[in-house]
Design a protein around this motif. Structure first.
Motif: not given
Length: 107
Positions: A1-9, A27-28, A33-38, A70-77
């Motif tokens: 499964x993939x997840x959008x992780x929004x950084x709130x700031x 991130x490294x 570990x194979x969890x990083x997409x973007x 607050x808003x989405x200042x960054x993200x991980x997938x």
């Protein structure tokens, strides 16, 4: 499964050098570990453009679609086996980046 992780700031590009070092190490690890997409930071909402082409003629509006402190200042997938595993990763990420995070699964 993939997840959008929004950084709130309430600002962009606000991480301290210490936070950036911790974020890079996190991130490294999740890459290994194979969890990083973007992952990436976003410009301030004032740099946004809203595009509405529902009526067949595009309307462009400068600025965010919604005003907020607050808003989405960054993200991980991220990729994880399930929501519980994603929550574990996001719990660690919140500590690492010293920000509140929102996690949502992709459909």
């Amino acid at each position: 499964m993939q997840f959008l992780v929004s950084v709130l700031d309430d600002k962009t590009n606000s991480a301290t050098p210490e936070e950036m070092t911790a974020i890079t190490a996190f991130n490294e690890r999740i890459i290994a570990d194979g969890n990083w997409v973007f992952a990436g930071g976003l410009a301030a909402p004032s740099a946004a453009t809203v595009v509405d082409n529902r009526a067949g003629e595009a309307i462009f509006t400068d600025g965010p679609y919604l005003e907020s402190k607050e808003y989405i200042a960054g993200l991980w997938i991220m990729q994880a086996d399930d929501l519980d595993a994603a929550r574990d990763l996001v719990t660690e990420a919140s500590k690492v980046c010293n920000r509140r995070l929102e996690v949502r699964p992709f459909l």
